[in-house]
Enzyme design. Structure first.
Site, PDB file in Angstrom:
ATOM      1  CG  ASP A  42    -109.984  30.838  14.832  1.00 46.99           C
ATOM      2  OD1 ASP A  42    -111.164  30.909  13.563  1.00 46.99           O
ATOM      3  OD2 ASP A  42    -109.157  31.797  14.734  1.00 46.99           O
ATOM      4  CB  SER A  43    -115.435  30.228  13.722  1.00 45.78           C
ATOM      5  OG  SER A  43    -116.275  28.554  13.395  1.00 45.78           O
ATOM      6  CG  ASP A  86    -108.410  27.848  12.364  1.00 46.74           C
ATOM      7  OD1 ASP A  86    -108.399  27.636  11.221  1.00 46.74           O
ATOM      8  OD2 ASP A  86    -110.065  28.360  12.596  1.00 46.74           O
ATOM      9  CE  LYS A 116    -109.158  27.145   8.321  1.00 47.40           C
ATOM     10  NZ  LYS A 116    -109.515  28.347   8.361  1.00 47.40           N
ATOM     11  CD  GLU A 118    -108.088  33.462  10.340  1.00 47.22           C
ATOM     12  OE1 GLU A 118    -107.086  34.499  10.352  1.00 47.22           O
ATOM     13  OE2 GLU A 118    -108.961  33.247  10.713  1.00 47.22           O
ATOM     14  CD  GLU A 185    -114.496  33.669   6.594  1.00 41.26           C
ATOM     15  OE1 GLU A 185    -113.852  32.819   6.753  1.00 41.26           O
ATOM     16  OE2 GLU A 185    -115.483  33.622   6.523  1.00 41.26           O
TER      17      GLU A 185
HETATM   18  O1  KIV Z   1    -113.095  28.996  12.383  1.00 46.36           O
HETATM   19  C1  KIV Z   1    -113.954  28.906  11.372  1.00 46.36           C
HETATM   20  O2  KIV Z   1    -115.098  27.747  11.308  1.00 46.36           O
HETATM   21  C2  KIV Z   1    -113.333  28.752   9.331  1.00 46.36           C
HETATM   22  C3  KIV Z   1    -114.161  28.760   8.287  1.00 46.36           C
HETATM   23  C4  KIV Z   1    -114.512  30.013   8.564  1.00 46.36           C
HETATM   24  C5  KIV Z   1    -113.492  27.968   7.212  1.00 46.36           C
HETATM   25  O3  KIV Z   1    -112.203  29.727   9.448  1.00 46.36           O
END
Ligand code: KIV
Length: 278
Positions: A42-43, A86, A116, A118, A185
């Site tokens: 989600d970056s 994510d 994924k 958090e 992280e």
């Molecule tokens: O959103 C993302 O790119 C991430 C990575 C930094 C692990 O969660």
């Protein structure tokens, strides 16, 4: 590569390297470079959608970008990288039913084989348990969790013994709930190293030192395409400058005014010099 294969990789001592992708172009780049695991993180909210944090990206946007990434992967079926997506902010925090619906959509519609999420509070662990029991592989993410930026900021996490013990407990809980791997992280290196030894599942670090079972990086950071990179993820090349210089060169070379005027008064492109005869 399946999610369960990552534990085998850990046991074999073969590093698990994960790169992010956000569209078909970036997917093709990381696949051609040899990535075996691709994360649609989600970056992308910040890297390609221009948001100030990861919070605004929606489930529909994550699914759309993951579909584009899946289209960009060209290896034959069976040899393609493991694709993980994510779960965005507020797609799993409202309870297990909502999380199963969101993660189920990701698996049904996007081409990803795992999600994924958090955090490691009891509510999140319960969500992981429910997802895993619904047949949805889950990767955990502790330490600097950008969806909690308004509580934690972007600073290094787990710096004192009490928060280290809390993170260790959460990691063990996520493993017990069935996570197939855990991203750590921006946490102290020795904490990541000791968790790597304590957990059966692989610990994948970013800003967590080298003593991890694998590493994950935001591809745009590695390529130096983002305006600035986090201190724990230095760029491999000055991608932004290279691109801007190349584009500026083309614009300047092609933007020379046309001085000649034809009989109708319109500017006319000057004749190109005759090509030399070979
Ligand atoms: O959103 C993302 O790119 C991430 C990575 C930094 C692990 O969660």
């Amino acid at each position: 590569m399946r999610p369960g294969d990552l534990v085998t990789r850990k046991q074999a001592g073969r590093p698990i390297l994960i790169l992010t992708a956000w569209d078909a172009l970036s997917a093709a780049l990381v696949e051609e470079a040899g990535a075996e695991v691709v994360l649609v993180g989600d970056s992308l909210a910040m890297v390609v959608l221009g948001h100030a944090t990861t919070l605004p990206v929606t489930l529909a946007e994550m699914i759309g970008h993951t579909q584009a990434v899946a289209r960009g992967l060209r290896r034959p079926v069976g040899q393609q990288p493991l694709l993980i997506c994510d779960l965005p902010f507020l797609s799993y925090q409202c309870g297990s039913d909502q999380a199963v619906a969101a993660a189920g959509r990701v698996l049904k519609e996007s081409g990803a084989a795992a999600v994924k999420l958090e955090g490691g509070e009891p509510e999140t662990v319960a969500v992981v348990d429910r997802l895993v029991r619904s047949g949805i592989p889950v990767m955990g993410h502790l330490g600097l969790t950008p969806q909690s930026v308004h509580q934690l900021g972007y600073r290094r996490q787990a710096r004192d013994p009490i928060s280290q013990e809390r993170l260790r407990r959460q990691a063990l809980d996520l493993e017990a709930a069935g996570c197939f791997a855990l991203v750590l992280e921006h946490v102290p290196d020795d904490l990541a190293g000791s968790l790597r030894r304590q957990l059966t599942i692989p610990v994948i670090g970013i800003g967590a030192g080298d003593d991890c079972d694998g590493q994950v990086r935001v591809t745009a950071d590695l390529l130096g395409l983002t305006p600035s990179q986090p201190p724990f993820s230095p760029p491999l090349l000055a991608g932004r400058e290279l691109c801007v210089d190349a584009l500026r060169g083309w614009l300047q070379a092609t933007a020379q005014p046309w001085p000649a005027r034809a009989a109708d008064g319109l500017p006319t492109r000057p004749a190109a010099p005759a090509a030399p005869h070979c």
